[in-house]
Structures are given as structure tokens and as C-alpha cells.
Scaffold this motif. Structure first.
Motif, mmCIF file in Angstrom:
data_model
loop_
_atom_site.group_PDB
_atom_site.id
_atom_site.type_symbol
_atom_site.label_atom_id
_atom_site.label_comp_id
_atom_site.label_asym_id
_atom_site.label_seq_id
_atom_site.Cartn_x
_atom_site.Cartn_y
_atom_site.Cartn_z
ATOM 1 N N LYS A 1 -78.549 -14.260 13.835
ATOM 2 C CA LYS A 1 -78.365 -15.630 14.281
ATOM 3 C C LYS A 1 -76.875 -15.992 14.280
ATOM 4 O O LYS A 1 -76.076 -15.395 13.558
ATOM 5 C CB LYS A 1 -79.156 -16.586 13.381
ATOM 6 N N LEU B 1 -79.191 -23.891 22.659
ATOM 7 C CA LEU B 1 -79.976 -24.332 21.512
ATOM 8 C C LEU B 1 -81.423 -24.597 21.915
ATOM 9 O O LEU B 1 -82.350 -24.350 21.137
ATOM 10 C CB LEU B 1 -79.345 -25.588 20.896
ATOM 11 N N ASP C 1 -77.619 -20.434 17.563
ATOM 12 C CA ASP C 1 -78.766 -20.918 16.797
ATOM 13 C C ASP C 1 -78.469 -22.199 16.037
ATOM 14 O O ASP C 1 -79.373 -22.987 15.775
ATOM 15 C CB ASP C 1 -79.213 -19.834 15.799
ATOM 16 N N VAL C 2 -77.209 -22.391 15.679
ATOM 17 C CA VAL C 2 -76.802 -23.590 14.936
ATOM 18 C C VAL C 2 -75.465 -24.076 15.486
ATOM 19 O O VAL C 2 -74.530 -23.286 15.638
ATOM 20 C CB VAL C 2 -76.658 -23.305 13.430
ATOM 21 N N SER D 1 -82.956 -21.137 22.010
ATOM 22 C CA SER D 1 -83.206 -20.529 20.699
ATOM 23 C C SER D 1 -84.046 -21.408 19.783
ATOM 24 O O SER D 1 -84.434 -20.972 18.707
ATOM 25 C CB SER D 1 -81.873 -20.231 20.002
ATOM 26 N N TYR E 1 -75.391 -15.133 8.914
ATOM 27 C CA TYR E 1 -75.108 -15.568 10.282
ATOM 28 C C TYR E 1 -73.778 -14.986 10.770
ATOM 29 O O TYR E 1 -72.841 -14.809 9.975
ATOM 30 C CB TYR E 1 -74.994 -17.100 10.356
ATOM 31 N N GLY F 1 -82.924 -24.033 18.219
ATOM 32 C CA GLY F 1 -82.024 -24.057 17.081
ATOM 33 C C GLY F 1 -81.813 -25.426 16.478
ATOM 34 O O GLY F 1 -82.609 -26.354 16.665
ATOM 35 N N SER F 2 -80.699 -25.562 15.755
ATOM 36 C CA SER F 2 -80.386 -26.791 15.030
ATOM 37 C C SER F 2 -79.017 -27.322 15.410
ATOM 38 O O SER F 2 -78.073 -26.556 15.625
ATOM 39 C CB SER F 2 -80.402 -26.548 13.518
#
Length: 265
Positions: free
Chosen positions: A3, A123, A79-80, A126, A27, A128-129
Motif C-alpha cells: 500500500k 482513492l 491508498d492513503v 483502491s 507502507y 482508500g482513505s
């Protein structure tokens, strides 16, 4: 597949702690900053762990585009996204140069908008956040911080709206509001003329550390929390502002009046 976390303003303070925390959690990390020497120190601490350091300005739309493009080119995913880059100020509104006001909005608010705009397609892919590093000043404004408070209120309003747009599409949005944290933000805070004040008016040793903020932020993101309000003082400010805002006006004024060389009249 590994990630990837993208962190703006990752060369000092909370940003640096977040870079190291996410790297320690496995990560690949991408981080930005304008200070080459500080970036080199972070790179040295990262060692062989996958990373990408970018000398970019979060206030510039094109630099944010480059950040995301470089991330995808090197790692292929996001991912973030952590919108952390920020700057503070300390001056009465009647005295402050409006260029200072604009600078804070450009970095703190528009910087987060640009980064999110370019990262959002990846995002969504994925699931994600997005993590916004705001402030207690995003819940409760304080005197001599009009531009800073305005930028954080705007930031929180944006992410609240965005959260409801993407909540059924798998993207998580967390807004983190640290209280007083030991970092470089008060040293670099701008005065009325736009110059860094150079030193903190508060005892940094009594504050929450940036590493603790990073640790709490990571855990909150893993649990997909909506908001994270940090420090007892910060939580009390948010609570009291809801039930007795006028009383809190006086309490905050008296508290800020005790700061060395405060600009209050």
C-alpha cells in the motif's frame, strides 16, 4: 501489493512523524516539502524502506498534480492521502496584511483541495482513505489566529461534504484535530507582516508530541473513524463551545492574554 501513503508537508512535525509511522507499518511513503535539508534527514531515517521525497509547494495546484503523477508513476496506486501541510499565524486581524490571510488559505485550505482533487480517482479505485490534519481551531476559533482558524473551518467544511459524497463508494474520510502539539508550527507562524515569528510563545515540553499524534491518527484511520479530537484541553474546548460559547469567549481571551508578547489589546 504494497500500500502507498501520500503525505503533504512531511519534512517536520506531525508530517514527519506520519511519514515514519506509515513507513514502519509497511507502507511505501510519498511526501512533500519545500525544505531540502529537512527532507534529506527524513530520507536518511527511512533508509531502504520504499519512499519518494518531492520538493513541491502544497499551495500550488500544479505541484499537487505533479505529486500525484509522480506517485502513480513510481508506485502505481494510492491508498492513503494525508493532507497535512499547514502554516499558522499570530496577529490581530486589524493589523494583519491581507497577503498573510491569502497565504494561509492557499496552503492550509487550497493545498488540501488540490491534493484531494488529483488523488481522488485513485482513492476511489483502491477504496482508500483521506486524512485531513486540521486543528481544534477548526471547531473553535481563537483571537490573533483569524486566518488560521478560517482555513481550518473551511477545510473541515470541505471534507464533511466530500465524506458524504464518497461514503457509499468505499472511500473513508477522517478529520484529525490536534490540540497544542510540540512541532515547528508556532516557530514558523507568520506575524502581521508575513514574517516567521521565530519562536514559540508556549512551553512546547508540556504538549502532546507529534509522534503521539501520528500514532493516534494511524489507529483512528485503521478503525475508519470519522473524527479524532486530541488532548483533554482540545476536547473540552469543543464541548464547551457547544454548551456555553459566550463563557468560552472570555476564557479563551484570558488564556491567550497570558501568552508572552501577545498582540491582544
Amino acid at each position: 501489493m504494497q500500500k502507498v501513503a501520500v503525505i503533504t508537508g512531511g519534512t517536520s512535525g506531525i508530517g514527519k512523524s506520519l511519514v515514519l509511522k506509515y513507513a514502519n507499518e509497511g507502507y511505501a511513503v510519498v511526501f512533500t516539502g519545500r525544505n531540502v535539508d529537512r527532507a534529506a534527514l527524513v530520507v536518511a531515517e527511512l533508509g531502504e524502506r520504499p519512499h519518494l521525497a518531492l520538493e513541491l509547494d502544497s499551495a500550488k495546484m500544479e505541484d499537487n498534480r505533479k505529486m500525484i503523477e509522480a506517485t502513480i508513476e513510481k508506485f502505481g496506486r494510492i491508498d492513503v492521502l494525508i493532507c497535512n501541510a499547514g502554516i499558522s499565524m499570530r496577529a490581530l486581524f486589524e493589523d494583519v496584511d491581507l497577503d498573510v490571510f491569502k497565504k494561509l488559505m492557499d496552503i492550509n485550505f487550497y493545498g488540501a483541495i488540490y491534493a484531494t482533487k488529483f488523488a481522488l480517482p485513485y482513492l476511489l479505485e483502491s477504496k482508500g482513505s483521506i486524512i485531513a490534519i486540521s486543528s481544534i481551531n477548526g471547531w473553535r476559533s481563537t483571537p490573533a489566529r483569524t486566518a488560521y482558524s478560517s482555513s481550518k473551518f473551511a477545510m473541515q467544511g470541505f471534507f464533511e461534504a466530500l465524506r458524504t459524497e464518497v461514503m457509499t463508494r468505499g472511500v473513508h474520510v477522517l478529520v484529525v484535530c490536534p490540540g497544542f502539539t510540540s512541532s515547528n508550527i508556532r516557530n514558523a507562524a507568520l506575524n502581521a507582516d508575513g514574517k516567521a515569528q521565530g519562536e514559540s510563545p508556549r512551553d512546547e515540553k508540556k504538549m502532546m508530541t507529534s509522534d503521539e499524534v501520528a500514532e493516534r491518527t494511524f489507529k483512528a484511520a485503521q478503525k475508519k473513524k470519522r473524527d479524532l479530537v486530541l488532548t483533554f484541553e482540545g476536547k473540552m474546548a469543543v464541548f464547551l463551545n457547544k454548551i456555553m460559547p459566550s463563557r468560552l469567549d472570555k476564557m479563551i481571551y484570558n488564556m491567550m492574554k497570558k501568552e508572552p508578547d501577545n498582540p491582544l489589546k
